[in-house]
Scaffold this motif. Sequence first.
Motif, mmCIF file in Angstrom:
data_model
loop_
_atom_site.group_PDB
_atom_site.id
_atom_site.type_symbol
_atom_site.label_atom_id
_atom_site.label_comp_id
_atom_site.label_asym_id
_atom_site.label_seq_id
_atom_site.Cartn_x
_atom_site.Cartn_y
_atom_site.Cartn_z
ATOM 1 N N MET A 182 0.835 -1.211 0.000
ATOM 2 C CA MET A 182 0.000 0.000 0.000
ATOM 3 C C MET A 182 0.873 1.266 0.000
ATOM 4 O O MET A 182 0.683 2.180 -0.760
ATOM 5 C CB MET A 182 -0.921 -0.028 1.242
ATOM 6 C CG MET A 182 -1.840 1.167 1.360
ATOM 7 S SD MET A 182 -3.125 1.131 0.078
ATOM 8 C CE MET A 182 -3.910 2.668 0.329
ATOM 9 N N ASN A 183 1.966 1.228 0.858
ATOM 10 C CA ASN A 183 2.843 2.390 0.954
ATOM 11 C C ASN A 183 3.553 2.706 -0.358
ATOM 12 O O ASN A 183 3.926 3.835 -0.609
ATOM 13 C CB ASN A 183 3.904 2.166 2.042
ATOM 14 C CG ASN A 183 3.300 2.448 3.399
ATOM 15 O OD1 ASN A 183 2.188 2.970 3.457
ATOM 16 N ND2 ASN A 183 4.001 2.066 4.444
ATOM 17 N N ASP A 184 3.773 1.631 -1.150
ATOM 18 C CA ASP A 184 4.496 1.813 -2.398
ATOM 19 C C ASP A 184 3.592 2.281 -3.532
ATOM 20 O O ASP A 184 4.064 2.561 -4.627
ATOM 21 C CB ASP A 184 5.179 0.498 -2.820
ATOM 22 C CG ASP A 184 6.270 0.133 -1.822
ATOM 23 O OD1 ASP A 184 6.747 1.056 -1.130
ATOM 24 O OD2 ASP A 184 6.592 -1.069 -1.735
ATOM 25 N N ARG A 185 2.323 2.333 -3.289
ATOM 26 C CA ARG A 185 1.401 2.703 -4.360
ATOM 27 C C ARG A 185 1.680 4.140 -4.816
ATOM 28 O O ARG A 185 1.853 5.040 -3.993
ATOM 29 C CB ARG A 185 -0.053 2.597 -3.867
ATOM 30 C CG ARG A 185 -1.065 2.697 -5.006
ATOM 31 C CD ARG A 185 -2.473 2.458 -4.512
ATOM 32 N NE ARG A 185 -3.028 3.631 -3.859
ATOM 33 C CZ ARG A 185 -3.503 4.683 -4.508
ATOM 34 N NH1 ARG A 185 -3.490 4.737 -5.822
ATOM 35 N NH2 ARG A 185 -3.990 5.695 -3.839
ATOM 36 N N ILE A 229 0.863 7.822 -6.046
ATOM 37 C CA ILE A 229 -0.324 8.672 -5.943
ATOM 38 C C ILE A 229 -0.524 9.431 -7.254
ATOM 39 O O ILE A 229 0.401 9.539 -8.065
ATOM 40 C CB ILE A 229 -0.252 9.640 -4.734
ATOM 41 C CG1 ILE A 229 0.932 10.572 -4.860
ATOM 42 C CG2 ILE A 229 -0.249 8.891 -3.425
ATOM 43 C CD1 ILE A 229 0.872 11.717 -3.883
ATOM 44 N N HIS A 230 -1.709 9.973 -7.422
ATOM 45 C CA HIS A 230 -2.051 10.647 -8.668
ATOM 46 C C HIS A 230 -1.601 12.105 -8.637
ATOM 47 O O HIS A 230 -1.398 12.679 -7.569
ATOM 48 C CB HIS A 230 -3.569 10.571 -8.904
ATOM 49 C CG HIS A 230 -4.035 9.175 -9.105
ATOM 50 N ND1 HIS A 230 -4.447 8.368 -8.062
ATOM 51 C CD2 HIS A 230 -4.123 8.424 -10.225
ATOM 52 C CE1 HIS A 230 -4.780 7.182 -8.529
ATOM 53 N NE2 HIS A 230 -4.600 7.187 -9.846
ATOM 54 N N VAL A 269 -0.900 15.316 -5.574
ATOM 55 C CA VAL A 269 0.314 16.127 -5.369
ATOM 56 C C VAL A 269 -0.060 17.605 -5.394
ATOM 57 O O VAL A 269 0.366 18.400 -4.559
ATOM 58 C CB VAL A 269 1.391 15.816 -6.448
ATOM 59 C CG1 VAL A 269 2.601 16.724 -6.266
ATOM 60 C CG2 VAL A 269 1.804 14.363 -6.380
ATOM 61 N N CYS A 270 -0.923 17.971 -6.361
ATOM 62 C CA CYS A 270 -1.373 19.380 -6.431
ATOM 63 C C CYS A 270 -2.056 19.803 -5.137
ATOM 64 O O CYS A 270 -1.847 20.904 -4.636
ATOM 65 C CB CYS A 270 -2.379 19.574 -7.573
ATOM 66 S SG CYS A 270 -1.643 19.513 -9.187
ATOM 67 N N ALA A 271 -2.874 18.959 -4.579
ATOM 68 C CA ALA A 271 -3.705 19.331 -3.427
ATOM 69 C C ALA A 271 -2.938 19.361 -2.113
ATOM 70 O O ALA A 271 -3.364 19.992 -1.152
ATOM 71 C CB ALA A 271 -4.871 18.341 -3.308
#
Length: 401
Positions: A1-4, A6-7, A11-13
Amino acid sequence: MNDRKIHIESVCAAEPKVSKTTEAHKNPIYASSTFRFDSIDEGISIFKDQPGGHVYTRYGNPGIEAVAAKIAQLEVFGSSTSAYGLLTSSGMAAIYTAVRCVLQSGDVLVTQQNLYGGTTELFEKILPSENIQCLALDFAEEGALDKILSKHSRRNMAIFIETPANPALQCLDIQAVCELAKAYGARVIVDNTFATPVLQRPLLLGADLVAHSTTKYLHGHGLSTGGAVIGRDEDIMRNKAWTFMKLTGCNSNPFDAWLLNTGLKTLALRIIRQSENAFYIAKRLREMKGISRVLYPGLPDFSTHAFASKQMSHFGAMLSFEPGNSLMDAKTFCNKLRHCTIAPSLGETDTMVLHPATMSHLKVDPSLRQHYGITDSLVRMSVGLEHPDDILADIEQALAV
Ligand SMILES: Cc1ncc(COP(=O)(O)O)c(C=O)c1O
């Protein structure tokens, strides 16, 4: 899960982490409405212990609190007394907070008739609707304050005064008012906007609370609107005043507090130099053809000069005068000024004039205006940091026919 991964939206938010290797020399603006907790337990403990740790800027904010504490320090400067401060959204909010943290429905506010016009309006239009009786009197009348306090002595009372008063600059003896108030168990609130804590410190003369429009001298540059309430009693300040501010939402904001602090750094230099300029101009105006009356607390024959001498280290940078004898004379004079600005505020670095009868005191009963010398020809001047001879030259050319 930690390695997933992110979109990109996430990052923007996100709030990026700040890398801080050393402390900033100047306080940053804490432009955050909310403060994060590391855990629910931390949130519970901080919420339980308010005012204290930070949760939400309406409740408190590090930048706002630092500046409030600095003004409190100034108001008790030179003593071992402690004081607590709050910053509000305006001077009016500070006055309202100060009054409402000591008075409730059924209580009495005793005040002078010659206050800043907005304060008189607040007391006449808002307080009665909250069942706070407002009694305005002429403090210069022998025994008047004693009589009114004695008549209402069974009720909870507070006295609100402004000295020097806007715009005719009458001064009240703060210590004498406080001593009389104490005899009746009444609290005293002083609007210290005109003097600032550099020139006068009401808490050290017995007052319970001080209110400021920081919009004026404390900020001093005309870029910020704000107010401050300062008091010696921890329960009044940290519980009553803070709760009132938090629940009515009349708190300051991070940017105005930061601007206020920038101005405060030069407060002592500004107010002393501006007071010296005002005194010099007041003396010269008295000799000037076309000026029929000069009101300045430093002039030895000014009606309440003795009180000003007793409690102020300098006589302030506000003065009022009559360039003629009529509304038309005052209008003509103001319209002819080239250097001084016509603007309805005070306490900035440049010289500003205002016509009280048609501006700040328009809503005040004309007979009361007359009684306190706020004539149609009176012009109020907030003396700035210019060379005083340049201000005088502007006055002279505006008087010339
Ligand atoms: C003596 C005094 N107190 C309070 C105020 C109200 O301050 P603010 O305009 O910041 O609400 C003023 C405004 O001119 C003032 O002159």
